[in-house]
Design a protein around this motif. Sequence first.
Motif, PDB file in Angstrom:
ATOM      1  N   UNK A  43       0.836  -1.200   0.000  1.00  0.00           N
ATOM      2  CA  UNK A  43       0.000   0.000   0.000  1.00  0.00           C
ATOM      3  C   UNK A  43       0.873   1.253   0.000  1.00  0.00           C
ATOM      4  N   UNK A  44       0.354   2.332  -0.575  1.00  0.00           N
ATOM      5  CA  UNK A  44       1.128   3.580  -0.625  1.00  0.00           C
ATOM      6  C   UNK A  44       1.204   4.267   0.739  1.00  0.00           C
ATOM      7  N   UNK A  45       0.253   3.998   1.607  1.00  0.00           N
ATOM      8  CA  UNK A  45       0.245   4.581   2.953  1.00  0.00           C
ATOM      9  C   UNK A  45       1.067   3.678   3.875  1.00  0.00           C
ATOM     10  N   UNK A  46       2.136   4.223   4.446  1.00  0.00           N
ATOM     11  CA  UNK A  46       2.997   3.407   5.310  1.00  0.00           C
ATOM     12  C   UNK A  46       2.245   2.815   6.489  1.00  0.00           C
ATOM     13  N   UNK A  47       1.213   3.525   6.966  1.00  0.00           N
ATOM     14  CA  UNK A  47       0.444   2.992   8.089  1.00  0.00           C
ATOM     15  C   UNK A  47      -0.209   1.664   7.707  1.00  0.00           C
ATOM     16  N   UNK A  48      -0.693   1.562   6.478  1.00  0.00           N
ATOM     17  CA  UNK A  48      -1.292   0.309   6.015  1.00  0.00           C
ATOM     18  C   UNK A  48      -0.224  -0.787   5.879  1.00  0.00           C
ATOM     19  N   UNK A  49       0.963  -0.395   5.486  1.00  0.00           N
ATOM     20  CA  UNK A  49       2.062  -1.360   5.411  1.00  0.00           C
ATOM     21  C   UNK A  49       2.385  -1.914   6.804  1.00  0.00           C
ATOM     22  N   UNK A  50       2.461  -1.007   7.769  1.00  0.00           N
ATOM     23  CA  UNK A  50       2.763  -1.447   9.139  1.00  0.00           C
ATOM     24  C   UNK A  50       1.641  -2.323   9.699  1.00  0.00           C
ATOM     25  N   UNK A  51       0.402  -1.981   9.374  1.00  0.00           N
ATOM     26  CA  UNK A  51      -0.721  -2.793   9.847  1.00  0.00           C
ATOM     27  C   UNK A  51      -0.642  -4.206   9.277  1.00  0.00           C
ATOM     28  N   UNK A  52      -0.229  -4.321   8.012  1.00  0.00           N
ATOM     29  CA  UNK A  52      -0.071  -5.642   7.403  1.00  0.00           C
ATOM     30  C   UNK A  52       1.063  -6.418   8.052  1.00  0.00           C
ATOM     31  N   UNK A  53       2.164  -5.730   8.340  1.00  0.00           N
ATOM     32  CA  UNK A  53       3.283  -6.390   9.009  1.00  0.00           C
ATOM     33  C   UNK A  53       2.879  -6.860  10.408  1.00  0.00           C
ATOM     34  N   UNK A  54       2.091  -6.043  11.084  1.00  0.00           N
ATOM     35  CA  UNK A  54       1.611  -6.430  12.406  1.00  0.00           C
ATOM     36  C   UNK A  54       0.741  -7.679  12.325  1.00  0.00           C
ATOM     37  N   UNK A  55      -0.101  -7.765  11.294  1.00  0.00           N
ATOM     38  CA  UNK A  55      -0.937  -8.941  11.100  1.00  0.00           C
ATOM     39  C   UNK A  55      -0.079 -10.176  10.862  1.00  0.00           C
ATOM     40  N   UNK A  56       0.976 -10.017  10.059  1.00  0.00           N
ATOM     41  CA  UNK A  56       1.903 -11.134   9.819  1.00  0.00           C
ATOM     42  C   UNK A  56       2.525 -11.607  11.134  1.00  0.00           C
ATOM     43  N   UNK A  57       2.870 -10.653  11.996  1.00  0.00           N
ATOM     44  CA  UNK A  57       3.543 -10.986  13.252  1.00  0.00           C
ATOM     45  C   UNK A  57       2.617 -11.696  14.244  1.00  0.00           C
ATOM     46  N   UNK A  58       1.318 -11.605  14.016  1.00  0.00           N
ATOM     47  CA  UNK A  58       0.356 -12.254  14.909  1.00  0.00           C
ATOM     48  C   UNK A  58      -0.026 -13.660  14.446  1.00  0.00           C
ATOM     49  N   UNK A  59       0.501 -14.084  13.302  1.00  0.00           N
ATOM     50  CA  UNK A  59       0.215 -15.432  12.811  1.00  0.00           C
ATOM     51  C   UNK A  59       0.972 -16.475  13.631  1.00  0.00           C
ATOM     52  N   UNK A  60       0.524 -17.747  13.611  1.00  0.00           N
ATOM     53  CA  UNK A  60       1.319 -18.829  14.199  1.00  0.00           C
ATOM     54  C   UNK A  60       2.680 -18.894  13.500  1.00  0.00           C
ATOM     55  N   UNK A  61       3.680 -19.392  14.190  1.00  0.00           N
ATOM     56  CA  UNK A  61       5.040 -19.357  13.659  1.00  0.00           C
ATOM     57  C   UNK A  61       5.152 -20.034  12.296  1.00  0.00           C
ATOM     58  N   UNK A  62       4.554 -21.193  12.124  1.00  0.00           N
ATOM     59  CA  UNK A  62       4.645 -21.889  10.838  1.00  0.00           C
ATOM     60  C   UNK A  62       4.081 -21.032   9.710  1.00  0.00           C
TER      61      UNK A  62
END
Length: 380
Positions: free
Chosen positions: A264-283
Amino acid sequence: MSTLLTPTEELSNPGLKYLAATRLGACSSAESLDLLLQASANPSEDLYERITRRKAIDALGRRKQPKALPVLLEALKAKDEPVVVNAADAIARIGTPLDREGQDCLIQALEGPDNQKRAVIQAFSRLSMADRNHAIERCRKDANPLVAGAAHAHQIRVEGDLNGLAPLIQQLQDDNPGRRRAAVIDLGDAGRLEALEPLSRCPVSMPLRAKSAFRMASAGDGSIEPKAVDLLEKLLQDDPRKLDLSRLPSTPASEEAIRDGLQHRDEARQYAAAKSLMCLPKDSQLLVIDTLRSSLGSDYGVHYLLASCAGLLQLKERSDLVRDALAETAPQYAKSRVAAAWSCVRLGLKDQQTTLQELSQSSRWEPLRWSCERALTHLA
Protein backbone atom coordinates in the motif's frame (compact mmCIF):
# COMPACT_ATOMS: atom_id res chain seq x y z
CA MET A 1 28.64 19.50 -18.87
CA SER A 2 28.48 19.02 -22.63
CA THR A 3 24.93 17.68 -22.36
CA LEU A 4 23.85 20.59 -20.17
CA LEU A 5 25.19 23.06 -22.74
CA THR A 6 23.46 21.37 -25.70
CA PRO A 7 20.18 22.98 -26.83
CA THR A 8 17.20 20.75 -26.07
CA GLU A 9 16.19 20.39 -29.70
CA GLU A 10 19.62 18.95 -30.56
CA LEU A 11 19.37 16.09 -28.05
CA SER A 12 17.90 12.75 -29.13
CA ASN A 13 16.61 12.40 -25.58
CA PRO A 14 15.95 15.88 -24.12
CA GLY A 15 15.44 14.37 -20.67
CA LEU A 16 19.20 13.81 -20.53
CA LYS A 17 19.62 17.53 -20.04
CA TYR A 18 17.99 17.64 -16.63
CA LEU A 19 19.71 14.39 -15.67
CA ALA A 20 22.99 16.14 -16.45
CA ALA A 21 22.06 18.97 -14.09
CA THR A 22 21.33 16.43 -11.37
CA ARG A 23 24.68 14.70 -11.89
CA LEU A 24 26.57 17.96 -11.59
CA GLY A 25 25.20 18.34 -8.08
CA ALA A 26 27.74 15.69 -7.07
CA CYS A 27 30.69 17.51 -8.66
CA SER A 28 33.05 20.03 -7.09
CA SER A 29 34.70 21.90 -9.97
CA ALA A 30 34.30 25.64 -10.43
CA GLU A 31 33.48 25.12 -14.10
CA SER A 32 30.54 22.81 -13.36
CA LEU A 33 29.28 25.22 -10.70
CA ASP A 34 29.27 28.05 -13.24
CA LEU A 35 27.24 25.93 -15.66
CA LEU A 36 24.70 25.13 -12.95
CA LEU A 37 24.41 28.84 -12.19
CA GLN A 38 23.69 29.50 -15.88
CA ALA A 39 21.06 26.75 -16.02
CA SER A 40 19.47 28.02 -12.80
CA ALA A 41 19.05 31.48 -14.29
CA ASN A 42 17.52 30.27 -17.56
CA PRO A 43 13.97 31.71 -17.88
CA SER A 44 13.01 29.57 -20.90
CA GLU A 45 9.40 28.39 -21.08
CA ASP A 46 10.40 25.15 -22.84
CA LEU A 47 9.26 22.23 -20.67
CA TYR A 48 12.61 20.45 -20.63
CA GLU A 49 14.48 23.67 -19.97
CA ARG A 50 12.12 24.42 -17.05
CA ILE A 51 12.75 21.00 -15.56
CA THR A 52 16.49 21.45 -16.12
CA ARG A 53 16.33 24.76 -14.28
CA ARG A 54 14.60 23.11 -11.33
CA LYS A 55 17.17 20.30 -11.21
CA ALA A 56 20.06 22.76 -11.51
CA ILE A 57 18.70 24.77 -8.58
CA ASP A 58 18.37 21.57 -6.55
CA ALA A 59 21.97 20.71 -7.48
CA LEU A 60 23.14 24.11 -6.23
CA GLY A 61 21.53 23.33 -2.89
CA ARG A 62 23.52 20.11 -2.69
CA ARG A 63 26.72 21.92 -3.67
CA LYS A 64 26.19 24.33 -0.73
CA GLN A 65 28.20 27.16 -2.26
CA PRO A 66 27.22 30.67 -1.02
CA LYS A 67 28.23 31.93 -4.47
CA ALA A 68 24.89 30.58 -5.69
CA LEU A 69 22.78 32.76 -3.40
CA PRO A 70 22.27 35.72 -5.81
CA VAL A 71 21.00 33.38 -8.54
CA LEU A 72 18.74 31.56 -6.10
CA LEU A 73 17.30 34.77 -4.70
CA GLU A 74 16.53 35.90 -8.24
CA ALA A 75 14.86 32.53 -8.93
CA LEU A 76 12.42 33.25 -6.10
CA LYS A 77 10.74 35.75 -8.46
CA ALA A 78 9.94 33.08 -11.06
CA LYS A 79 6.34 32.28 -12.01
CA ASP A 80 7.11 28.56 -12.04
CA GLU A 81 6.14 27.33 -8.55
CA PRO A 82 8.57 24.35 -8.50
CA VAL A 83 11.43 26.73 -9.35
CA VAL A 84 10.56 28.92 -6.36
CA VAL A 85 10.14 25.91 -4.05
CA ASN A 86 13.49 24.47 -5.13
CA ALA A 87 15.17 27.85 -4.75
CA ALA A 88 13.90 28.30 -1.20
CA ASP A 89 15.00 24.77 -0.32
CA ALA A 90 18.43 25.32 -1.88
CA ILE A 91 18.91 28.53 0.08
CA ALA A 92 18.14 26.63 3.28
CA ARG A 93 20.53 23.81 2.38
CA ILE A 94 23.40 26.18 1.68
CA GLY A 95 23.00 27.20 5.30
CA THR A 96 24.16 30.81 5.15
CA PRO A 97 21.74 33.20 6.90
CA LEU A 98 20.53 35.92 4.56
CA ASP A 99 21.05 39.63 5.05
CA ARG A 100 18.02 41.89 5.41
CA GLU A 101 17.67 42.36 1.65
CA GLY A 102 17.83 38.61 1.04
CA GLN A 103 15.28 37.95 3.77
CA ASP A 104 12.93 40.50 2.23
CA CYS A 105 13.28 38.77 -1.12
CA LEU A 106 12.52 35.40 0.46
CA ILE A 107 9.53 36.60 2.47
CA GLN A 108 7.96 38.07 -0.67
CA ALA A 109 7.74 34.53 -2.02
CA LEU A 110 5.16 33.80 0.70
CA GLU A 111 2.69 35.36 -1.74
CA GLY A 112 2.17 32.18 -3.69
CA PRO A 113 0.68 28.66 -3.63
CA ASP A 114 0.71 26.64 -0.42
CA ASN A 115 3.71 24.48 -1.33
CA GLN A 116 5.66 27.65 -2.00
CA LYS A 117 4.60 29.17 1.33
CA ARG A 118 5.69 26.03 3.16
CA ALA A 119 9.13 26.02 1.49
CA VAL A 120 9.71 29.68 2.34
CA ILE A 121 8.77 29.19 5.99
CA GLN A 122 10.99 26.11 6.19
CA ALA A 123 13.92 28.15 4.88
CA PHE A 124 13.38 30.76 7.60
CA SER A 125 13.25 28.01 10.23
CA ARG A 126 16.30 26.10 9.02
CA LEU A 127 18.37 29.27 8.81
CA SER A 128 17.05 30.44 12.22
CA MET A 129 15.92 33.77 10.78
CA ALA A 130 13.39 35.87 12.67
CA ASP A 131 9.93 36.76 11.41
CA ARG A 132 10.43 40.52 11.41
CA ASN A 133 7.10 41.56 9.89
CA HIS A 134 4.94 38.80 11.46
CA ALA A 135 4.12 37.27 8.07
CA ILE A 136 5.04 33.77 9.28
CA GLU A 137 3.13 34.28 12.52
CA ARG A 138 -0.02 34.92 10.51
CA CYS A 139 0.51 31.62 8.70
CA ARG A 140 -0.04 29.69 11.94
CA LYS A 141 -3.77 30.17 11.36
CA ASP A 142 -3.66 29.08 7.73
CA ALA A 143 -6.42 26.67 6.73
CA ASN A 144 -3.85 24.33 5.19
CA PRO A 145 -2.18 22.36 8.02
CA LEU A 146 0.98 21.99 5.91
CA VAL A 147 1.42 25.77 5.89
CA ALA A 148 0.34 26.17 9.52
CA GLY A 149 2.60 23.30 10.60
CA ALA A 150 5.69 24.88 9.05
CA ALA A 151 4.79 28.13 10.82
CA HIS A 152 4.43 26.29 14.14
CA ALA A 153 7.90 24.79 13.63
CA HIS A 154 9.31 28.30 13.11
CA GLN A 155 7.51 29.46 16.25
CA ILE A 156 9.20 26.70 18.25
CA ARG A 157 12.69 26.75 16.76
CA VAL A 158 13.29 30.45 16.21
CA GLU A 159 11.08 32.07 18.82
CA GLY A 160 11.42 29.40 21.50
CA ASP A 161 7.64 29.29 21.92
CA LEU A 162 6.63 25.67 22.61
CA ASN A 163 2.92 26.28 22.11
CA GLY A 164 3.32 25.05 18.57
CA LEU A 165 4.26 21.53 19.70
CA ALA A 166 0.73 20.41 20.58
CA PRO A 167 -0.81 20.89 17.10
CA LEU A 168 2.18 19.22 15.43
CA ILE A 169 2.05 16.22 17.77
CA GLN A 170 -1.69 15.94 17.20
CA GLN A 171 -1.12 15.99 13.43
CA LEU A 172 1.10 12.90 13.73
CA GLN A 173 -2.15 10.93 13.94
CA ASP A 174 -3.97 12.63 11.06
CA ASP A 175 -5.92 10.28 8.80
CA ASN A 176 -4.16 11.82 5.81
CA PRO A 177 -0.68 10.24 5.35
CA GLY A 178 0.66 13.37 3.69
CA ARG A 179 -0.23 15.44 6.72
CA ARG A 180 1.40 12.90 9.03
CA ARG A 181 4.60 13.06 6.99
CA ALA A 182 4.52 16.86 7.04
CA ALA A 183 4.20 16.85 10.84
CA VAL A 184 7.24 14.58 11.11
CA ILE A 185 9.26 17.00 8.98
CA ASP A 186 8.01 20.01 10.93
CA LEU A 187 8.94 18.45 14.26
CA GLY A 188 12.42 17.85 12.88
CA ASP A 189 12.63 21.54 11.99
CA ALA A 190 11.36 22.43 15.47
CA GLY A 191 14.17 20.34 16.95
CA ARG A 192 12.62 19.70 20.37
CA LEU A 193 13.40 16.48 22.19
CA GLU A 194 10.02 16.59 23.96
CA ALA A 195 8.32 15.39 20.78
CA LEU A 196 10.60 12.41 20.16
CA GLU A 197 8.43 9.85 21.96
CA PRO A 198 5.21 10.53 19.98
CA LEU A 199 7.30 10.82 16.82
CA SER A 200 8.70 7.33 17.43
CA ARG A 201 5.12 5.93 17.41
CA CYS A 202 3.93 7.71 14.27
CA PRO A 203 3.11 5.32 11.39
CA VAL A 204 5.15 6.94 8.62
CA SER A 205 8.33 5.62 7.03
CA MET A 206 11.24 4.94 9.36
CA PRO A 207 13.78 6.94 7.30
CA LEU A 208 11.62 10.07 7.42
CA ARG A 209 11.09 9.75 11.17
CA ALA A 210 14.78 8.97 11.69
CA LYS A 211 15.87 12.10 9.82
CA SER A 212 13.78 14.28 12.12
CA ALA A 213 14.60 12.25 15.23
CA PHE A 214 18.35 12.69 14.84
CA ARG A 215 17.88 16.43 14.46
CA MET A 216 15.80 16.48 17.63
CA ALA A 217 18.24 14.28 19.57
CA SER A 218 21.43 16.02 18.52
CA ALA A 219 23.41 17.76 21.26
CA GLY A 220 25.26 20.99 20.58
CA ASP A 221 28.54 19.19 19.87
CA GLY A 222 26.95 16.83 17.35
CA SER A 223 26.65 13.89 19.75
CA ILE A 224 23.35 12.26 20.75
CA GLU A 225 21.63 13.39 23.93
CA PRO A 226 21.93 10.45 26.39
CA LYS A 227 18.23 10.61 27.30
CA ALA A 228 17.34 10.17 23.61
CA VAL A 229 19.24 6.92 23.07
CA ASP A 230 16.47 4.53 24.13
CA LEU A 231 13.85 6.34 22.06
CA LEU A 232 16.11 6.39 19.02
CA GLU A 233 16.66 2.66 19.37
CA LYS A 234 12.91 2.13 19.64
CA LEU A 235 12.28 4.19 16.53
CA LEU A 236 14.98 2.46 14.48
CA GLN A 237 13.87 -1.02 15.54
CA ASP A 238 10.49 0.03 14.17
CA ASP A 239 8.24 -2.61 15.72
CA PRO A 240 4.77 -2.31 14.07
CA ARG A 241 3.20 -3.56 17.32
CA LYS A 242 4.40 -0.39 19.07
CA LEU A 243 3.12 2.11 16.53
CA ASP A 244 -0.11 4.10 16.78
CA LEU A 245 -2.30 2.09 14.41
CA SER A 246 -5.53 2.28 16.41
CA ARG A 247 -7.24 4.49 13.81
CA LEU A 248 -6.81 1.82 11.13
CA PRO A 249 -8.84 -1.34 10.65
CA SER A 250 -6.83 -4.50 11.32
CA THR A 251 -5.42 -6.29 8.29
CA PRO A 252 -7.06 -9.73 7.88
CA ALA A 253 -4.74 -12.59 8.77
CA SER A 254 -4.49 -13.93 5.22
CA GLU A 255 -1.57 -14.03 2.85
CA GLU A 256 -3.45 -12.04 0.20
CA ALA A 257 -4.47 -9.28 2.61
CA ILE A 258 -0.97 -9.06 4.07
CA ARG A 259 0.56 -8.95 0.59
CA ASP A 260 -1.78 -6.14 -0.49
CA GLY A 261 -1.19 -4.20 2.71
CA LEU A 262 2.59 -4.40 2.47
CA GLN A 263 2.39 -2.80 -0.98
CA HIS A 264 0.00 0.00 0.00
CA ARG A 265 1.13 3.58 -0.63
CA ASP A 266 0.24 4.58 2.95
CA GLU A 267 3.00 3.41 5.31
CA ALA A 268 0.44 2.99 8.09
CA ARG A 269 -1.29 0.31 6.01
CA GLN A 270 2.06 -1.36 5.41
CA TYR A 271 2.76 -1.45 9.14
CA ALA A 272 -0.72 -2.79 9.85
CA ALA A 273 -0.07 -5.64 7.40
CA ALA A 274 3.28 -6.39 9.01
CA LYS A 275 1.61 -6.43 12.41
CA SER A 276 -0.94 -8.94 11.10
CA LEU A 277 1.90 -11.13 9.82
CA MET A 278 3.54 -10.99 13.25
CA CYS A 279 0.36 -12.25 14.91
CA LEU A 280 0.21 -15.43 12.81
CA PRO A 281 1.32 -18.83 14.20
CA LYS A 282 5.04 -19.36 13.66
CA ASP A 283 4.65 -21.89 10.84
CA SER A 284 2.40 -19.46 9.00
CA GLN A 285 4.84 -16.61 9.59
CA LEU A 286 7.63 -18.60 7.98
CA LEU A 287 5.46 -19.62 5.05
CA VAL A 288 4.20 -16.10 4.34
CA ILE A 289 7.69 -14.62 4.67
CA ASP A 290 9.08 -17.17 2.22
CA THR A 291 6.29 -16.56 -0.28
CA LEU A 292 6.64 -12.78 -0.08
CA ARG A 293 10.41 -12.99 -0.29
CA SER A 294 10.25 -14.98 -3.52
CA SER A 295 7.54 -12.89 -5.17
CA LEU A 296 8.11 -9.36 -3.81
CA GLY A 297 11.68 -9.48 -2.55
CA SER A 298 12.76 -6.65 -4.86
CA ASP A 299 10.07 -4.31 -3.50
CA TYR A 300 12.05 -1.98 -1.21
CA GLY A 301 9.29 -1.61 1.35
CA VAL A 302 8.50 -5.31 1.54
CA HIS A 303 12.21 -6.17 1.66
CA TYR A 304 12.64 -3.83 4.63
CA LEU A 305 9.66 -5.11 6.59
CA LEU A 306 10.67 -8.75 6.08
CA ALA A 307 14.20 -8.05 7.31
CA SER A 308 12.69 -6.30 10.31
CA CYS A 309 10.08 -8.96 11.12
CA ALA A 310 12.64 -11.78 10.95
CA GLY A 311 14.46 -10.20 13.86
CA LEU A 312 11.48 -8.90 15.81
CA LEU A 313 9.96 -12.40 15.71
CA GLN A 314 13.36 -13.97 16.48
CA LEU A 315 13.03 -16.33 13.53
CA LYS A 316 16.44 -17.95 13.59
CA GLU A 317 15.27 -20.10 10.69
CA ARG A 318 15.42 -16.95 8.51
CA SER A 319 18.83 -15.68 9.61
CA ASP A 320 19.93 -15.95 5.98
CA LEU A 321 17.36 -13.30 5.07
CA VAL A 322 18.92 -10.95 7.62
CA ARG A 323 22.47 -11.66 6.44
CA ASP A 324 21.44 -11.01 2.85
CA ALA A 325 19.74 -7.73 3.79
CA LEU A 326 22.81 -6.50 5.67
CA ALA A 327 24.96 -7.27 2.62
CA GLU A 328 22.80 -5.26 0.20
CA THR A 329 24.79 -2.31 -1.09
CA ALA A 330 22.25 -0.65 -3.41
CA PRO A 331 21.18 2.73 -1.94
CA GLN A 332 17.49 1.86 -2.09
CA TYR A 333 18.06 -0.96 0.41
CA ALA A 334 19.76 1.22 3.04
CA LYS A 335 16.76 1.02 5.37
CA SER A 336 16.79 -2.77 5.04
CA ARG A 337 20.36 -2.70 6.35
CA VAL A 338 19.14 -0.76 9.39
CA ALA A 339 16.51 -3.43 10.01
CA ALA A 340 19.12 -6.15 9.50
CA ALA A 341 21.50 -4.53 11.99
CA TRP A 342 18.88 -4.69 14.74
CA SER A 343 17.83 -8.18 13.65
CA CYS A 344 21.43 -9.28 14.10
CA VAL A 345 21.11 -8.33 17.76
CA ARG A 346 17.83 -10.19 18.28
CA LEU A 347 19.14 -13.28 16.48
CA GLY A 348 22.61 -13.14 18.04
CA LEU A 349 24.37 -13.09 14.65
CA LYS A 350 27.88 -12.38 15.90
CA ASP A 351 29.29 -13.59 12.59
CA GLN A 352 28.08 -10.25 11.16
CA GLN A 353 30.18 -8.11 13.52
CA THR A 354 32.80 -7.39 10.86
CA THR A 355 30.17 -6.05 8.46
CA LEU A 356 28.54 -4.05 11.23
CA GLN A 357 31.91 -2.59 12.18
CA GLU A 358 32.63 -1.55 8.60
CA LEU A 359 29.22 0.10 8.23
CA SER A 360 29.55 1.88 11.57
CA GLN A 361 32.66 3.58 10.22
CA SER A 362 31.92 4.00 6.51
CA SER A 363 28.19 4.64 6.07
CA ARG A 364 27.31 8.23 5.18
CA TRP A 365 23.72 7.76 6.39
CA GLU A 366 23.54 8.50 10.11
CA PRO A 367 20.65 6.11 10.98
CA LEU A 368 22.56 3.17 9.48
CA ARG A 369 25.90 4.18 10.94
CA TRP A 370 24.42 4.70 14.41
CA SER A 371 22.34 1.50 14.26
CA CYS A 372 25.46 -0.52 13.50
CA GLU A 373 27.33 1.14 16.37
CA ARG A 374 24.53 0.31 18.78
CA ALA A 375 24.13 -3.22 17.41
CA LEU A 376 27.82 -3.88 18.05
CA THR A 377 27.43 -2.62 21.61
CA HIS A 378 24.47 -4.94 22.24
CA LEU A 379 26.16 -7.93 20.61
CA ALA A 380 29.22 -7.44 22.81
